[in-house]
Design an enzyme around this catalytic site. Structure first.
Site, PDB file in Angstrom:
ATOM      1  N   ARG A  85       0.824  -1.208   0.000  1.00  0.00           N
ATOM      2  CA  ARG A  85       0.000   0.000   0.000  1.00  0.00           C
ATOM      3  C   ARG A  85       0.858   1.258   0.000  1.00  0.00           C
ATOM      4  O   ARG A  85       0.560   2.211  -0.687  1.00  0.00           O
ATOM      5  CB  ARG A  85      -0.900  -0.014   1.230  1.00  0.00           C
ATOM      6  N   TYR A  86       1.897   1.254   0.818  1.00  0.00           N
ATOM      7  CA  TYR A  86       2.811   2.392   0.893  1.00  0.00           C
ATOM      8  C   TYR A  86       4.047   2.055   0.057  1.00  0.00           C
ATOM      9  O   TYR A  86       4.453   0.895   0.009  1.00  0.00           O
ATOM     10  CB  TYR A  86       3.259   2.625   2.337  1.00  0.00           C
ATOM     11  N   ARG A  89       7.022   0.178   2.255  1.00  0.00           N
ATOM     12  CA  ARG A  89       6.824  -0.938   3.176  1.00  0.00           C
ATOM     13  C   ARG A  89       5.690  -1.847   2.725  1.00  0.00           C
ATOM     14  O   ARG A  89       4.728  -1.382   2.123  1.00  0.00           O
ATOM     15  CB  ARG A  89       6.613  -0.461   4.614  1.00  0.00           C
ATOM     16  N   CYS A  98      -3.977 -18.358  14.242  1.00  0.00           N
ATOM     17  CA  CYS A  98      -3.693 -17.618  15.465  1.00  0.00           C
ATOM     18  C   CYS A  98      -4.062 -18.539  16.625  1.00  0.00           C
ATOM     19  O   CYS A  98      -4.902 -19.418  16.453  1.00  0.00           O
ATOM     20  CB  CYS A  98      -4.546 -16.360  15.563  1.00  0.00           C
ATOM     21  N   CYS A 102      -9.673 -13.687  17.397  1.00  0.00           N
ATOM     22  CA  CYS A 102     -10.302 -12.524  18.024  1.00  0.00           C
ATOM     23  C   CYS A 102     -11.549 -12.171  17.235  1.00  0.00           C
ATOM     24  O   CYS A 102     -11.513 -12.090  16.007  1.00  0.00           O
ATOM     25  CB  CYS A 102      -9.343 -11.347  18.035  1.00  0.00           C
ATOM     26  N   CYS A 105     -11.323  -9.180  14.742  1.00  0.00           N
ATOM     27  CA  CYS A 105     -10.180  -9.157  13.825  1.00  0.00           C
ATOM     28  C   CYS A 105     -10.492  -8.435  12.514  1.00  0.00           C
ATOM     29  O   CYS A 105     -11.512  -8.692  11.881  1.00  0.00           O
ATOM     30  CB  CYS A 105      -9.747 -10.585  13.517  1.00  0.00           C
ATOM     31  N   ARG A 107      -8.935  -8.902   9.852  1.00  0.00           N
ATOM     32  CA  ARG A 107      -8.788  -9.877   8.749  1.00  0.00           C
ATOM     33  C   ARG A 107      -9.664 -11.098   8.988  1.00  0.00           C
ATOM     34  O   ARG A 107      -9.301 -12.225   8.674  1.00  0.00           O
ATOM     35  CB  ARG A 107      -7.313 -10.289   8.569  1.00  0.00           C
ATOM     36  N   ASP A 266     -11.743  -0.878  12.463  1.00  0.00           N
ATOM     37  CA  ASP A 266     -11.985  -0.780  11.024  1.00  0.00           C
ATOM     38  C   ASP A 266     -13.441  -1.129  10.704  1.00  0.00           C
ATOM     39  O   ASP A 266     -14.093  -1.845  11.463  1.00  0.00           O
ATOM     40  CB  ASP A 266     -11.049  -1.731  10.273  1.00  0.00           C
ATOM     41  N   ASP A 303      -7.518   3.725  10.002  1.00  0.00           N
ATOM     42  CA  ASP A 303      -7.050   3.156   8.745  1.00  0.00           C
ATOM     43  C   ASP A 303      -8.172   3.398   7.745  1.00  0.00           C
ATOM     44  O   ASP A 303      -9.246   2.791   7.841  1.00  0.00           O
ATOM     45  CB  ASP A 303      -6.764   1.655   8.919  1.00  0.00           C
ATOM     46  N   LYS A 310      -3.201   4.768   7.026  1.00  0.00           N
ATOM     47  CA  LYS A 310      -3.495   5.113   8.416  1.00  0.00           C
ATOM     48  C   LYS A 310      -3.221   6.598   8.629  1.00  0.00           C
ATOM     49  O   LYS A 310      -2.187   7.102   8.213  1.00  0.00           O
ATOM     50  CB  LYS A 310      -2.593   4.305   9.352  1.00  0.00           C
TER      51      LYS A 310
END
Ligand SMILES: *Cc1c(COP(=O)(O)O)cnc(C)c1O
Ligand code: SF4
Length: 345
Positions: A85-86, A89, A98, A102, A105, A107, A266, A303, A310
């Site tokens: 995206r950037y 990075r 995981c 969660c 989450c 994702r 998000d 974000d 962000k």
């Protein structure tokens, strides 16, 4: 009651376990459920802040109009498993597992489904892409949780990245110190420290997650020279109060973890029951800045949808009139500040 009913049982080995007893299947079929014994053991009573983070809730199926991927990570993926995206990075999704799934989450669309670590072929493609883009200086391993990979797989990925000269910084985003602290072994730390500069950003959301075990896990990482940051998600009913957030941020500093980001939830499908208003987030931030060590104050970030990135936002604490600023202090006093440099220019 909106929550599915779980039984907390104590088996003879004294580990607590949670069992689905009533129609959680419809939620679990859509969004996988998983708890580590350790994390489940932090639940004190039903509906407490640990429970809310990990026990499925019928409301996960109620906001079907939201996008599963508002940050357009899929669109920004030049090769599978890589998000670019950037310019400088990238995020590399090395695992979709995981220790705990969660419920909030971002994702949710990916984690736990198919239980597939990145394939060797996909990894090679991603490494080739990074190698071919010399602007990429910072690679963030994420997922899922990268520390769900075994040491050998991690070593292979990190060795591959370190062969690329323009990759200066490697970051690992992981909730393992919080949800499965026993995975942070001295062997793992000896491995990670070979790849410095390597940063770990972990993910504590509540002071109750700061335990003897998570403290020990962070100490092992810090003793390996790994700078530790923390990303907290602002969660309704879990940590959306100034008092809890102060305890959490101060507690993190005292276990050598530097608060980095506080995330506005998000706009991800299946998470709306956790979302607070941005105004509430700004009020919490106002309750931190100046009141506790500046070291303990994270940046509050949104974000933006559409993969716009962000952006850190701050309470509106000053007004400008010509070269005069009227600034609100942490105690609420209004103080004027003359911007002399501005007059001279
Ligand atoms: C969050 C994020 C990053 C890292 O952002 P920083 O502000 O540098 O921590 C990079 N790429 C993507 C796609 C992200 O979501
Ligand atoms: S540990 Fe992170 S990636 Fe895994 S379910 Fe929780 S928030 Fe999502």
């Amino acid at each position: 009651m909106r929550y599915f009913i779980y039984n907390t049982t104590n088996s003879c080995n004294n580990k607590s376990s949670l069992e689905i007893t009533e129609n959680a299947e419809s939620v679990a079929a859509r969004y996988p459920v998983r708890l580590s014994d350790y994390y489940a053991g932090l639940i004190r009573v039903p509906d407490d802040p640990i429970w809310k983070q990990c026990i499925p809730d019928a409301r996960e199926l109620e906001d079907a109009d939201q996008s599963p991927d508002p940050l357009e990570e899929e669109t920004l993926s030049p090769v599978p498993g890589l998000i670019h995206r950037y310019p400088d990075r990238v995020v590399l999704l090395v695992s979709n597992r995981c220790p705990v799934y969660c419920r909030f989450c971002m994702r949710k669309r990916l984690v736990g489904s198919g239980d597939a670590p990145m394939t060797e072929a996909a990894l090679q493609k991603a490494l080739e892409y990074i190698a071919a883009h010399s602007a990429i200086h910072d690679v963030i391993l994420s997922g899922g949780d990268p520390l769900m990979l075994d040491d050998a797989s991690l070593s292979r990925i990190l060795t591959g990245l370190r062969k690329i000269a323009h990759v200066a910084i490697i970051r690992i985003g992981t909730r393992v110190p919080v949800t499965l602290p026993a995975r942070i072994t001295s062997d793992l730390c000896s491995l990670l420290k070979k790849f410095h500069p390597l940063y770990v950003n972990t993910h504590f959301n509540h002071p109750a997650e700061i335990t003897a075990d998570s403290t020990a896990a962070c100490a092992l990482l810090a003793d390996a020279g790994i700078p530790l940051g923390n990303q907290t998600v602002l969660l309704k009913g879990v940590n959306d109060s100034v008092e809890i957030m102060r305890d959490l941020m101060i507690g993190l500093l005292s276990i050598r973890v530097k608060p980095y980001y506080l995330h506005q939830m998000d706009l991800v499908r299946g998470t709306s029951h956790f979302r607070t208003s941005v105004r509430a987030g700004l009020e919490i931030l106002r309750g931190l800045r100046g009141h506790i060590s500046g070291m303990a104050v994270p940046q509050y970030v949104i974000d933006l949808p559409g993969g716009k990135g962000k952006v850190a936002i701050l309470p509106d604490d000053f007004q400008v009139e010509g070269s005069i600023l009227t600034i609100r202090t942490y105690t609420g006093e209004l103080v004027t500040y003359q911007d002399i440099t501005d007059l001279q220019e």
